[in-house]
Design an enzyme around this catalytic site. Structure first.
Site, PDB file in Angstrom:
ATOM      1  N   LYS A 113       0.727  -1.181   0.108  1.00  0.00           N
ATOM      2  CA  LYS A 113      -0.155   0.077   0.021  1.00  0.00           C
ATOM      3  C   LYS A 113       0.898   0.981   0.089  1.00  0.00           C
ATOM      4  O   LYS A 113       0.249   2.307  -0.660  1.00  0.00           O
ATOM      5  CB  LYS A 113      -0.874  -0.093   1.317  1.00  0.00           C
ATOM      6  N   LYS A 196      -1.974 -11.518  -8.175  1.00  0.00           N
ATOM      7  CA  LYS A 196      -3.232 -12.273  -7.823  1.00  0.00           C
ATOM      8  C   LYS A 196      -4.272 -11.268  -8.650  1.00  0.00           C
ATOM      9  O   LYS A 196      -4.284 -10.123  -8.614  1.00  0.00           O
ATOM     10  CB  LYS A 196      -3.463 -12.142  -6.171  1.00  0.00           C
ATOM     11  N   LYS A 199      -9.460  -6.488  -6.776  1.00  0.00           N
ATOM     12  CA  LYS A 199     -10.126  -5.602  -7.021  1.00  0.00           C
ATOM     13  C   LYS A 199      -9.647  -4.228  -7.785  1.00  0.00           C
ATOM     14  O   LYS A 199     -10.461  -3.515  -8.684  1.00  0.00           O
ATOM     15  CB  LYS A 199     -10.936  -5.303  -5.868  1.00  0.00           C
TER      16      LYS A 199
HETATM   17  P1  TYM Z   1     -10.448  -8.704   0.790  1.00  0.00           P
HETATM   18  O1  TYM Z   1     -11.669  -7.767   0.578  1.00  0.00           O
HETATM   19  O2  TYM Z   1      -9.257  -8.308  -0.245  1.00  0.00           O
HETATM   20  O3  TYM Z   1     -10.850 -10.151   0.222  1.00  0.00           O
HETATM   21  C1  TYM Z   1     -11.837 -11.081   0.702  1.00  0.00           C
HETATM   22  C2  TYM Z   1     -11.285 -12.346   0.595  1.00  0.00           C
HETATM   23  O4  TYM Z   1     -10.956 -12.867  -0.621  1.00  0.00           O
HETATM   24  C3  TYM Z   1      -9.825 -13.364  -0.627  1.00  0.00           C
HETATM   25  N1  TYM Z   1      -9.005 -13.213  -2.258  1.00  0.00           N
HETATM   26  C4  TYM Z   1      -8.344 -14.167  -2.647  1.00  0.00           C
HETATM   27  N2  TYM Z   1      -8.359 -15.409  -2.483  1.00  0.00           N
HETATM   28  C5  TYM Z   1      -7.537 -15.846  -3.489  1.00  0.00           C
HETATM   29  N3  TYM Z   1      -7.068 -15.589  -4.613  1.00  0.00           N
HETATM   30  C6  TYM Z   1      -7.146 -14.113  -4.816  1.00  0.00           C
HETATM   31  N4  TYM Z   1      -6.746 -13.567  -5.991  1.00  0.00           N
HETATM   32  C7  TYM Z   1      -8.207 -13.444  -3.927  1.00  0.00           C
HETATM   33  N5  TYM Z   1      -8.258 -12.021  -3.796  1.00  0.00           N
HETATM   34  C8  TYM Z   1      -8.928 -11.840  -2.383  1.00  0.00           C
HETATM   35  C9  TYM Z   1      -8.761 -12.750   0.567  1.00  0.00           C
HETATM   36  O5  TYM Z   1      -7.837 -13.542   0.815  1.00  0.00           O
HETATM   37  C10 TYM Z   1     -10.194 -12.565   1.551  1.00  0.00           C
HETATM   38  O6  TYM Z   1     -10.273 -14.008   2.279  1.00  0.00           O
HETATM   39  N6  TYM Z   1      -8.026  -8.016   4.968  1.00  0.00           N
HETATM   40  C11 TYM Z   1      -9.148  -8.669   4.460  1.00  0.00           C
HETATM   41  C12 TYM Z   1     -10.467  -8.372   5.152  1.00  0.00           C
HETATM   42  C13 TYM Z   1     -10.828  -8.553   6.457  1.00  0.00           C
HETATM   43  C14 TYM Z   1     -10.821 -10.017   7.252  1.00  0.00           C
HETATM   44  C15 TYM Z   1     -10.936  -9.665   8.488  1.00  0.00           C
HETATM   45  C16 TYM Z   1     -10.531 -11.171   6.603  1.00  0.00           C
HETATM   46  C17 TYM Z   1     -10.993  -7.842   7.258  1.00  0.00           C
HETATM   47  N7  TYM Z   1     -11.029  -8.242   8.619  1.00  0.00           N
HETATM   48  C18 TYM Z   1     -10.926 -10.574   9.302  1.00  0.00           C
HETATM   49  C19 TYM Z   1     -10.827 -12.280   7.651  1.00  0.00           C
HETATM   50  C20 TYM Z   1     -10.768 -11.992   8.879  1.00  0.00           C
HETATM   51  C21 TYM Z   1      -9.306  -8.411   2.914  1.00  0.00           C
HETATM   52  O7  TYM Z   1      -8.671  -7.326   2.424  1.00  0.00           O
HETATM   53  O8  TYM Z   1     -10.223  -9.157   2.206  1.00  0.00           O
END
Ligand code: TYM
Length: 332
Positions: A113, A196, A199
């Site tokens: 970031k 990866k 978004k």
């Molecule tokens: P976020 O919003 O980026 O993504 C949500 C979930 O999707 C998974 N993910 C992926 N898995 C496989 N391949 C990919 N290319 C890929 N892109 C995204 C992420 O691993 C995630 O499981 N920090 C977290 C949000 C969060 C969270 C939490 C997660 C906040 N509090 C507590 C678990 C527990 C995030 O940015 O996810």
């Protein structure tokens, strides 16, 4: 017997893509049948990168609709919005005293970031993993279904839980990252083969649940390939392995076997494979898209879901916070 507790979260920063779906959300839909599940739309986290809140409400509503369309049942799991649960913010404050500057600065997502938004390296970004730990620990969850990219954050959560327990008494179980469908956490790569699927990636390299059928076909058609292997049973380059990962997820086993054999025998035609993958992906994705669209416009239903989730999440969070305050002696 008490069911094991699960928590996971997703940021409302854009449309749900296949990485989110296969890395996390399809686990959630499955796990709600067996576990005591809490799933959270983490709007506070999104402020660290998306400070403009004009579209936040619409994004939260659309995300909830996409999650429900992907199989989450608000009667079977607790589906809620992070900012509805102020207890998380209080726990975040306590955990911040257990998180050290050096380790926060070394976090991979923080370093990414800093590169991506050098003009907005805010303290929320630095302590992002602490807020994530508060999300998890506020329900004393043990399983956290996430994709591979979140592994380090869950490790940090375990560290904070251990430090808290050590300092104030055993309150938190130590959570682990989890994939219901296998031992390895999932990572879906971008269709360009670079990094990866995410978004914020180039939209043509990311498959969103909201994409219409033609767009899905076009994106897959444009996915990176090459002229094919020249030696029998060669290892697959990453971008080809990613296409195989996707086809394994949505096509039937005989289709997968056929393309695996063609690859191993050096006769694979990627055009055919992508055509097949495109059709199977459309079959898989279009019902989710249609359902999400219908739910997204039903604002009365969505506000009921939000209200219901808030009550259940606050009840559980309140119990934990009571234990935390007692353990810390903050109960005058
Ligand atoms: P976020 O919003 O980026 O993504 C949500 C979930 O999707 C998974 N993910 C992926 N898995 C496989 N391949 C990919 N290319 C890929 N892109 C995204 C992420 O691993 C995630 O499981 N920090 C977290 C949000 C969060 C969270 C939490 C997660 C906040 N509090 C507590 C678990 C527990 C995030 O940015 O996810």
């Amino acid at each position: 017997m008490q069911k094991e507790r699960v928590l996971s979260g997703i940021r409302p920063t854009g449309f749900v893509h296949l990485g989110n779906y296969f890395g996390a959300v399809r686990n959630w839909a499955k796990m709600q049948e067996e576990f005591d599940c809490y799933f959270c739309v983490v709007d506070w986290h999104s402020l660290t990168t998306h400070p403009d809140t004009k579209e936040l409400k619409d994004n939260v509503h659309r995300l909830l609709a996409e999650l429900i369309a992907s199989g989450l049942d608000p009667e079977k799991c607790v589906l809620y919005v992070q900012s509805d649960v102020p207890e998380i913010a209080e726990l975040y404050l306590y955990l911040n005293t257990m998180a050290y500057q050096g380790e926060l600065e070394r976090t991979v997502t923080f370093k990414d970031k800093v590169r991506q938004q050098p003009d907005n390296v805010n303290a929320g970004l630095l302590t992002y993993p602490v807020l994530q730990a508060a999300d998890i620990l506020i329900h004393r969850a043990t399983n956290v279904p996430v994709g591979k990219d979140q592994e380090q954050h869950i490790e940090m959560t375990r560290n904070y839980a251990e430090r808290f327990n050590h300092r104030y008494g055993e309150i938190f179980p130590l959570p682990k990252a989890f994939n219901y469908y296998g031992d390895e956490l999932i990572k879906i790569m971008s269709l360009s083969g670079e990094g990866k699927m995410s978004k914020s990636e180039n939209q043509m390299n990311t498959l969103y649940l909201a994409d219409d059928d033609e767009l899905v076909r076009t994106k897959i058609k444009k996915a990176r390939t090459d002229s094919g292997p020249t030696e029998l049973n060669s290892p697959k380059p990453d971008y080809i392995e990613n296409l195989f990962t996707l086809i394994r997820l949505v096509s039937s086993p005989d289709v997968v076997q056929r393309f695996e054999a063609d690859f191993n025998n050096c006769v694979i035609r990627y055009g055919d494979m992508k055509k097949q993958l495109g059709e199977d992906m459309v079959k898989f994705m279009s019902p989710i898209r249609e359902k999400a669209l219908a739910i997204q416009h039903d604002k009365t239903y969505l506000s009921k879901v939000i209200q219901h989730g808030r009550e259940k999440a606050r009840a559980s969070a309140g119990e934990t916070l009571k234990l935390v305050r007692e353990a810390m002696g903050i109960n005058y």
